[in-house]
Design a protein around this motif. Structure first.
Motif, mmCIF file in Angstrom:
data_model
loop_
_atom_site.group_PDB
_atom_site.id
_atom_site.type_symbol
_atom_site.label_atom_id
_atom_site.label_comp_id
_atom_site.label_asym_id
_atom_site.label_seq_id
_atom_site.Cartn_x
_atom_site.Cartn_y
_atom_site.Cartn_z
ATOM 1 N N ASP A 94 -18.265 5.211 -53.547
ATOM 2 C CA ASP A 94 -19.634 4.941 -53.102
ATOM 3 C C ASP A 94 -19.704 3.905 -51.994
ATOM 4 O O ASP A 94 -20.586 3.971 -51.134
ATOM 5 C CB ASP A 94 -20.489 4.469 -54.291
ATOM 6 C CG ASP A 94 -20.779 5.592 -55.282
ATOM 7 O OD1 ASP A 94 -20.633 6.766 -54.893
ATOM 8 O OD2 ASP A 94 -21.139 5.286 -56.431
ATOM 9 N N TYR A 95 -18.788 2.911 -52.020
ATOM 10 C CA TYR A 95 -18.956 1.750 -51.164
ATOM 11 C C TYR A 95 -17.863 1.557 -50.110
ATOM 12 O O TYR A 95 -18.003 0.708 -49.232
ATOM 13 C CB TYR A 95 -19.023 0.472 -52.012
ATOM 14 C CG TYR A 95 -20.240 0.423 -52.916
ATOM 15 C CD1 TYR A 95 -21.520 0.342 -52.377
ATOM 16 C CD2 TYR A 95 -20.109 0.453 -54.297
ATOM 17 C CE1 TYR A 95 -22.635 0.294 -53.188
ATOM 18 C CE2 TYR A 95 -21.218 0.404 -55.122
ATOM 19 C CZ TYR A 95 -22.487 0.333 -54.562
ATOM 20 O OH TYR A 95 -23.587 0.284 -55.371
ATOM 21 N N ARG A 131 -15.811 -1.579 -45.743
ATOM 22 C CA ARG A 131 -17.029 -1.211 -46.460
ATOM 23 C C ARG A 131 -17.864 -0.225 -45.638
ATOM 24 O O ARG A 131 -17.837 -0.250 -44.415
ATOM 25 C CB ARG A 131 -17.877 -2.455 -46.748
ATOM 26 C CG ARG A 131 -17.261 -3.450 -47.695
ATOM 27 C CD ARG A 131 -18.176 -4.657 -47.843
ATOM 28 N NE ARG A 131 -18.374 -5.332 -46.556
ATOM 29 C CZ ARG A 131 -19.319 -6.230 -46.320
ATOM 30 N NH1 ARG A 131 -20.166 -6.558 -47.290
ATOM 31 N NH2 ARG A 131 -19.434 -6.807 -45.142
ATOM 32 N N TYR A 179 -21.865 1.531 -44.901
ATOM 33 C CA TYR A 179 -23.189 0.940 -44.670
ATOM 34 C C TYR A 179 -23.912 0.642 -45.982
ATOM 35 O O TYR A 179 -24.678 -0.318 -46.071
ATOM 36 C CB TYR A 179 -24.034 1.887 -43.803
ATOM 37 C CG TYR A 179 -23.541 1.977 -42.382
ATOM 38 C CD1 TYR A 179 -23.628 0.882 -41.525
ATOM 39 C CD2 TYR A 179 -22.994 3.154 -41.877
ATOM 40 C CE1 TYR A 179 -23.176 0.948 -40.221
ATOM 41 C CE2 TYR A 179 -22.539 3.239 -40.572
ATOM 42 C CZ TYR A 179 -22.640 2.126 -39.748
ATOM 43 O OH TYR A 179 -22.184 2.202 -38.448
ATOM 44 N N ARG A 180 -23.662 1.449 -46.997
ATOM 45 C CA ARG A 180 -24.343 1.234 -48.283
ATOM 46 C C ARG A 180 -23.922 -0.087 -48.905
ATOM 47 O O ARG A 180 -24.755 -0.840 -49.417
ATOM 48 C CB ARG A 180 -24.030 2.397 -49.227
ATOM 49 C CG ARG A 180 -24.700 2.276 -50.590
ATOM 50 C CD ARG A 180 -24.395 3.481 -51.462
ATOM 51 N NE ARG A 180 -24.950 3.312 -52.797
ATOM 52 C CZ ARG A 180 -24.770 4.172 -53.790
ATOM 53 N NH1 ARG A 180 -24.073 5.284 -53.577
ATOM 54 N NH2 ARG A 180 -25.301 3.951 -54.981
ATOM 55 N N ALA A 181 -22.626 -0.381 -48.852
ATOM 56 C CA ALA A 181 -22.128 -1.645 -49.408
ATOM 57 C C ALA A 181 -22.703 -2.831 -48.650
ATOM 58 O O ALA A 181 -23.086 -3.844 -49.258
ATOM 59 C CB ALA A 181 -20.601 -1.672 -49.366
ATOM 60 N N GLU A 182 -22.778 -2.730 -47.326
ATOM 61 C CA GLU A 182 -23.332 -3.817 -46.521
ATOM 62 C C GLU A 182 -24.820 -3.999 -46.800
ATOM 63 O O GLU A 182 -25.314 -5.125 -46.886
ATOM 64 C CB GLU A 182 -23.087 -3.536 -45.040
ATOM 65 C CG GLU A 182 -21.611 -3.577 -44.648
ATOM 66 C CD GLU A 182 -21.396 -3.306 -43.173
ATOM 67 O OE1 GLU A 182 -22.404 -3.258 -42.423
ATOM 68 O OE2 GLU A 182 -20.238 -3.132 -42.764
ATOM 69 N N ALA A 183 -25.545 -2.880 -46.960
ATOM 70 C CA ALA A 183 -26.981 -2.958 -47.211
ATOM 71 C C ALA A 183 -27.270 -3.602 -48.565
ATOM 72 O O ALA A 183 -28.262 -4.327 -48.717
ATOM 73 C CB ALA A 183 -27.596 -1.559 -47.152
ATOM 74 N N GLU A 184 -26.407 -3.343 -49.547
ATOM 75 C CA GLU A 184 -26.607 -3.899 -50.874
ATOM 76 C C GLU A 184 -25.970 -5.275 -51.046
ATOM 77 O O GLU A 184 -26.024 -5.863 -52.127
ATOM 78 C CB GLU A 184 -26.062 -2.928 -51.939
ATOM 79 C CG GLU A 184 -26.807 -1.593 -51.977
ATOM 80 C CD GLU A 184 -26.312 -0.674 -53.081
ATOM 81 O OE1 GLU A 184 -25.599 -1.174 -53.988
ATOM 82 O OE2 GLU A 184 -26.643 0.532 -53.048
ATOM 83 N N GLY A 185 -25.350 -5.783 -49.972
ATOM 84 C CA GLY A 185 -24.764 -7.122 -50.020
ATOM 85 C C GLY A 185 -23.527 -7.223 -50.881
ATOM 86 O O GLY A 185 -23.210 -8.296 -51.408
ATOM 87 N N LEU A 186 -22.790 -6.121 -51.021
ATOM 88 C CA LEU A 186 -21.577 -6.114 -51.839
ATOM 89 C C LEU A 186 -20.399 -6.580 -50.991
ATOM 90 O O LEU A 186 -20.074 -5.966 -49.969
ATOM 91 C CB LEU A 186 -21.320 -4.708 -52.386
ATOM 92 C CG LEU A 186 -20.243 -4.558 -53.456
ATOM 93 C CD1 LEU A 186 -20.627 -5.322 -54.714
ATOM 94 C CD2 LEU A 186 -20.008 -3.086 -53.773
#
Length: 320
Positions: free
Chosen positions: A252-253, A301, A303-310
């Motif tokens: 996912d990330y 990472r 874009y999803r990981a960056e958007a969620e701050g992971l």
């Protein structure tokens, strides 16, 4: 250096590590884990990328390490107008009308690549062969670098204007990506006290080039059990999305995982971490101790990981 058995040799490496760390600690205050990682990389024959905001003693640390180790040291200030020949050297026409190669600053044991991301990719690429093959090629001739050879590079993560991202091929050649944080209040008090007085520190040479090379061979000869070896390789393989060992979180990330060089460094780093800790074989805890700085710059990472701050660090810890 001659020892009766491997146990004596590991004990000697353990003692040398403590002596070197204590000597560096006379100048560099409160960076114990950073110093430990740099020394592990040196004894594992690897390179380090030191990332931190200005004023955290990145350059001072490299200069102090070179003072404690009896090695030649050169500093290269990476700037936008730096050319490959400014690093590796160039052929010039001599008075005898024959071309001769003039060695650049790369021909040294320790290279401080200061602000490495401030020079264009063309110049950064001049380090690729040097970091991997420990040699440089100019005008069709290969010139071997002095041994041991280490690149200790610094990078500022804040000011990105006028910088160039390091190519993935070059990032992968760094064994460790070490993140430096602000010192504690007590450590900062000591730093300010020491640096605003007339205090002078005389550093002793602790270890020679031949001794470092001996310990590098010793680290490679340290035995490792099959289960620890498999754990290290699986840890790197788990970072690769859409593969058999990848978890749902990785799929996912993560857009890109660590390559085989990460597995090699995890094993070498674990062996060295065990040896400097006074152990004669690494265990899973040794692999985990070196995993974060080895995997940090090899996982990309999405874009999803960056958007969620992971963060990358969170993802690596979840792998354990």
């Amino acid at each position: 250096m001659q020892f009766n058995n491997e146990v004596e040799a590991v004990n000697a490496l353990h003692q040398s590590y403590k002596n070197i760390k204590a000597e560096i600690g006379k100048v560099v205050i409160g960076q114990d884990e950073i110093i430990k990682s740099v020394l592990i990389a040196i004894f594992s024959n690897g390179h380090c990328l030191l990332v931190g905001v200005p004023g955290l003693a990145k350059t001072l640390l490299v200069q102090t390490v070179s003072s404690v180790l009896d090695l030649n040291f050169n500093r290269i200030q990476f700037t936008p107008d730096l050319m490959p020949s400014d690093i590796i050297g160039a052929e010039i026409l001599g008075e005898d009308r024959h071309f001769k190669f003039i060695k650049g600053p790369i021909f040294s044991n320790i290279i401080l690549a200061d602000e490495i991301n401030r020079t264009p990719p063309k110049t950064q690429a001049a380090l690729l062969e040097a970091m991997q093959e420990k040699s440089v090629t100019a005008a069709g001739h290969t010139h071997h670098l002095p041994q041991p050879f280490f690149v200790l590079a610094t990078q500022n993560p804040i000011e990105q204007e006028g910088t160039y991202p390091l190519p993935e091929a070059q990032l992968d050649r760094f064994m460790f990506n070490i993140q430096l944080n602000y010192p504690s209040f007590a450590d900062e008090l000591t730093v300010v006290k020491n640096t605003t007085s007339n205090r002078e520190v005389q550093l002793e040479k602790i270890i020679s080039a031949s001794e470092i090379q001996y310990f590098q061979k010793l680290v490679r000869n340290i035995p490792i059990t099959d289960n620890v070896l498999e754990y290290a390789v699986k840890l790197a393989a788990k970072t690769r999305p859409n593969t058999a060992l990848a978890s749902a979180a990785i799929n996912d990330y993560i857009s890109w995982g660590a390559g085989p060089r990460a597995s090699q460094f995890l094993v070498l780093g674990a062996k060295c971490h065990a040896a400097i800790s006074g152990k004669y074989a690494p265990d899973i805890e040794d692999v985990q101790a070196v995993a974060e700085p080895i995997l940090r710059h090899r996982i990309v990472r999405n874009y999803r990981a960056e958007a969620e701050g992971l963060s990358i660090e969170q993802i690596i810890k979840d792998l354990f």
